[in-house]
Design a protein around this motif. Structure first.
Motif, PDB file in Angstrom:
ATOM      1  N   GLY A 124      36.245  29.096  41.606  1.00 46.02           N
ATOM      2  CA  GLY A 124      36.463  28.785  40.203  1.00 46.02           C
ATOM      3  C   GLY A 124      37.842  29.217  39.752  1.00 46.02           C
ATOM      4  N   ALA A 125      38.214  28.773  38.558  1.00 44.35           N
ATOM      5  CA  ALA A 125      39.516  29.145  38.019  1.00 44.35           C
ATOM      6  C   ALA A 125      39.461  29.143  36.503  1.00 44.35           C
ATOM      7  CB  ALA A 125      40.596  28.172  38.501  1.00 44.35           C
ATOM      8  N   SER A 126      40.306  29.938  35.895  1.00 38.78           N
ATOM      9  CA  SER A 126      40.466  29.901  34.440  1.00 38.78           C
ATOM     10  C   SER A 126      41.931  30.098  34.121  1.00 38.78           C
ATOM     11  CB  SER A 126      39.613  30.988  33.760  1.00 38.78           C
ATOM     12  OG  SER A 126      40.100  32.277  34.088  1.00 38.78           O
TER      13      SER A 126
ATOM     14  N   VAL B 186      49.211  28.989  33.074  1.00 41.93           N
ATOM     15  CA  VAL B 186      48.882  30.115  33.935  1.00 41.93           C
ATOM     16  C   VAL B 186      47.446  29.952  34.425  1.00 41.93           C
ATOM     17  CG1 VAL B 186      48.697  32.617  34.130  1.00 41.93           C
ATOM     18  CG2 VAL B 186      50.435  31.605  32.650  1.00 41.93           C
ATOM     19  N   MET B 187      47.244  30.040  35.721  1.00 43.83           N
ATOM     20  CA  MET B 187      45.904  29.900  36.291  1.00 43.83           C
ATOM     21  C   MET B 187      45.601  31.074  37.211  1.00 43.83           C
ATOM     22  SD  MET B 187      44.693  27.087  35.039  1.00 43.83           S
ATOM     23  CE  MET B 187      43.233  26.936  36.058  1.00 43.83           C
ATOM     24  N   THR B 188      44.354  31.546  37.139  1.00 41.77           N
ATOM     25  CA  THR B 188      43.833  32.519  38.103  1.00 41.77           C
ATOM     26  C   THR B 188      42.687  31.864  38.845  1.00 41.77           C
ATOM     27  OG1 THR B 188      44.445  34.443  36.772  1.00 41.77           O
ATOM     28  CG2 THR B 188      42.732  34.759  38.428  1.00 41.77           C
ATOM     29  N   GLU B 189      42.810  31.742  40.146  1.00 35.99           N
ATOM     30  CA  GLU B 189      41.784  31.116  40.967  1.00 35.99           C
ATOM     31  C   GLU B 189      41.043  32.190  41.762  1.00 35.99           C
ATOM     32  OE1 GLU B 189      42.527  27.575  43.050  1.00 35.99           O
ATOM     33  OE2 GLU B 189      44.167  26.907  41.749  1.00 35.99           O
ATOM     34  N   ARG B 190      39.723  32.192  41.617  1.00 37.97           N
ATOM     35  CA  ARG B 190      38.884  33.080  42.425  1.00 37.97           C
ATOM     36  C   ARG B 190      38.435  32.307  43.648  1.00 37.97           C
ATOM     37  NH1 ARG B 190      33.414  34.185  43.396  1.00 37.97           N
ATOM     38  NH2 ARG B 190      32.963  36.382  43.797  1.00 37.97           N
ATOM     39  N   LEU B 191      38.829  32.766  44.819  1.00 38.18           N
ATOM     40  CA  LEU B 191      38.511  32.068  46.056  1.00 38.18           C
ATOM     41  C   LEU B 191      37.109  32.421  46.517  1.00 38.18           C
ATOM     42  CD1 LEU B 191      41.936  32.632  47.845  1.00 38.18           C
ATOM     43  CD2 LEU B 191      41.264  30.823  46.246  1.00 38.18           C
ATOM     44  N   ASN B 192      36.526  31.542  47.322  1.00 41.78           N
ATOM     45  CA  ASN B 192      35.154  31.766  47.773  1.00 41.78           C
ATOM     46  C   ASN B 192      35.041  32.882  48.797  1.00 41.78           C
ATOM     47  OD1 ASN B 192      36.638  29.914  49.420  1.00 41.78           O
ATOM     48  ND2 ASN B 192      34.768  29.404  50.515  1.00 41.78           N
ATOM     49  N   GLU B 193      36.176  33.360  49.301  1.00 40.21           N
ATOM     50  CA  GLU B 193      36.167  34.514  50.196  1.00 40.21           C
ATOM     51  C   GLU B 193      37.555  35.149  50.170  1.00 40.21           C
ATOM     52  OE1 GLU B 193      36.494  33.470  54.559  1.00 40.21           O
ATOM     53  OE2 GLU B 193      35.704  31.584  53.774  1.00 40.21           O
ATOM     54  N   PRO B 194      37.657  36.431  50.553  1.00 40.66           N
ATOM     55  CA  PRO B 194      38.970  37.083  50.529  1.00 40.66           C
ATOM     56  C   PRO B 194      39.937  36.430  51.515  1.00 40.66           C
ATOM     57  CG  PRO B 194      37.197  38.701  50.659  1.00 40.66           C
ATOM     58  CD  PRO B 194      36.567  37.361  50.892  1.00 40.66           C
ATOM     59  N   VAL B 195      41.211  36.470  51.159  1.00 36.64           N
ATOM     60  CA  VAL B 195      42.216  35.956  52.082  1.00 36.64           C
ATOM     61  C   VAL B 195      42.472  36.993  53.161  1.00 36.64           C
ATOM     62  CG1 VAL B 195      43.280  34.550  50.284  1.00 36.64           C
ATOM     63  CG2 VAL B 195      44.140  36.854  50.717  1.00 36.64           C
ATOM     64  N   PRO B 196      42.880  36.561  54.349  1.00 35.82           N
ATOM     65  CA  PRO B 196      43.104  37.511  55.437  1.00 35.82           C
ATOM     66  C   PRO B 196      44.371  38.326  55.227  1.00 35.82           C
ATOM     67  CG  PRO B 196      43.709  35.292  56.109  1.00 35.82           C
ATOM     68  CD  PRO B 196      43.065  35.166  54.764  1.00 35.82           C
ATOM     69  N   ASP B 197      44.498  39.392  55.981  1.00 39.17           N
ATOM     70  CA  ASP B 197      45.721  40.183  55.968  1.00 39.17           C
ATOM     71  C   ASP B 197      46.789  39.472  56.790  1.00 39.17           C
ATOM     72  OD1 ASP B 197      44.586  42.240  54.432  1.00 39.17           O
ATOM     73  OD2 ASP B 197      43.713  43.162  56.220  1.00 39.17           O
ATOM     74  N   GLY B 198      47.994  39.978  56.692  1.00 39.85           N
ATOM     75  CA  GLY B 198      49.087  39.393  57.457  1.00 39.85           C
ATOM     76  C   GLY B 198      49.748  38.253  56.712  1.00 39.85           C
ATOM     77  N   GLU B 199      50.537  37.479  57.444  1.00 41.55           N
ATOM     78  CA  GLU B 199      51.290  36.384  56.850  1.00 41.55           C
ATOM     79  C   GLU B 199      50.368  35.240  56.449  1.00 41.55           C
ATOM     80  OE1 GLU B 199      54.326  33.604  58.968  1.00 41.55           O
ATOM     81  OE2 GLU B 199      55.423  35.367  58.270  1.00 41.55           O
TER      82      GLU B 199
END
Length: 349
Positions: free
Chosen positions: A153-155, A171-184
């Motif tokens: 979702g996003a708001s 301005v948008m904040t997007e909540r992803l369905n899972e955390p993003v990985p570490d690293g590049e």
């Protein structure tokens, strides 16, 4: 005023009369939220330099559509209005500058900066529209990170920041369905439609604006505090449980839960000094417990009298709800009469 009363495009093609599964419900709320815009207070233009910080972004120039015009220079090249203006000056320590302009027939758009925060990505886009156009907003496609598509979702909010030159900030904040990985992280951020009013008519231009960049997660998580709320409120015919308040120097979120999949709501909190803080619904998805739904609400500073710094120093917060529902028969938002109840404050200290 509820954020939903200010939305202009409600996509209902994925809304069904029968029960939605997890993927359908998350996709519906993603489309519903990310394609909407909210008017914010008119601000004077601010020109300030935003420096790259914890998440270093390397921009890769792209042009994926023939309607992106090659341009030597645009007004937005030297115009600055970023997350430090919309959220907090603290964003300078965590967000990274992008500042690439893509040009289309009716507008130039500029991705100014991006903040990558574990399971959330926040970004600011400037829209320099033709003088006879009133901007409604941009429709974004699901984010791609390291070749993987992330839904959620996003708001956000949209408002004019330079009336003379017809420049808007989204301005948008997007909540992803899972955390993003570490690293590049190789990130692809795309916008597919440009909505606007011209001569009193609502119009849409197809576009393929693609920003590709490489980033790493910011260090914002290290300065984030999770406060357990454990409050259940009887809101009219519904029970809403506020589980956790997540606070950091840039923004804030609330994790909540309810038992009605068609229920949507915003919340306004008032602190001991009378300052108010608006939180808008960002995402809603089925919980592990049957017939329960997890929701996330995100702090909206543009419709709040208190800042994120004020919120971090609040002693207590008194909540107020503004409810609406999305009936399955129509998919259109309907307001619910909000109960005139003074709810129990939440102690933060």
């Amino acid at each position: 005023m509820s954020i939903y009363k200010q939305f202009n495009h409600t996509q209902t093609e994925d809304y069904r009369a029968d029960a939605l599964n997890n993927e359908e419900l998350e996709h519906y709320f993603s489309n519903f939220k990310s394609s909407r815009t909210i008017k914010k207070k008119t601000r004077r233009p601010v020109r300030s330099l935003v420096t790259a910080a914890a998440a270093v972004l390397v921009l890769i120039p792209v042009a994926f559509n023939e309607d992106i015009q090659a341009s030597v220079s645009t007004f937005l090249d030297d115009f600055s209005y970023s997350l430090t203006n919309t959220f907090s000056p603290n964003a300078t320590e965590y967000a990274s500058a992008v500042n690439q302009v893509l040009s289309f027939d009716n507008a130039d758009i500029k991705l100014t900066d991006v903040l990558v925060d574990d399971q959330y990505i926040t970004y600011n886009v400037l829209i320099d529209a033709k003088e006879d156009i009133e901007v409604i907003g941009l429709n974004s496609k699901p984010l791609e990170i390291n070749g993987k598509t992330y839904t959620g979702g996003a708001s956000g909010q949209l408002g004019m920041v330079d009336e003379e030159n017809n420049v808007y900030s989204m301005v948008m904040t997007e909540r992803l369905n899972e955390p993003v990985p570490d690293g590049e992280l190789d990130i692809s951020l795309q916008f597919s439609d440009f909505y606007y009013f011209q001569d009193g008519t609502e119009l849409k231009d197809d576009m393929n604006a693609v920003y590709e960049l490489t980033a790493t997660k910011s260090l914002l998580a290290q300065d984030t505090h999770n406060l357990n709320l454990e409050k259940i409120y009887d809101v009219g015919d519904y029970d809403v449980a506020l589980n956790q308040l997540i606070l950091n120097p840039v923004t804030a979120r609330i994790d909540a839960r309810d038992s009605e999949k068609n229920l949507t709501y915003d919340m306004t909190f008032e602190d001991q000094s009378g300052k108010t803080y608006l939180f808008n619904l960002t995402s809603k998805s089925p919980a592990e417990t049957e017939n329960e739904f997890e929701t996330v609400l995100t702090f909206n500073p543009e419709f709040s009298s208190g800042t994120i710094d004020d919120l971090n120093h609040a002693d207590y917060l008194t909540p107020e709800f503004e409810l609406s529902v999305i009936p399955e028969s129509s998919g259109k938002i309907q307001d619910i009469k909000n109960p005139t109840v003074v709810y129990e404050p939440i102690n933060l200290r």
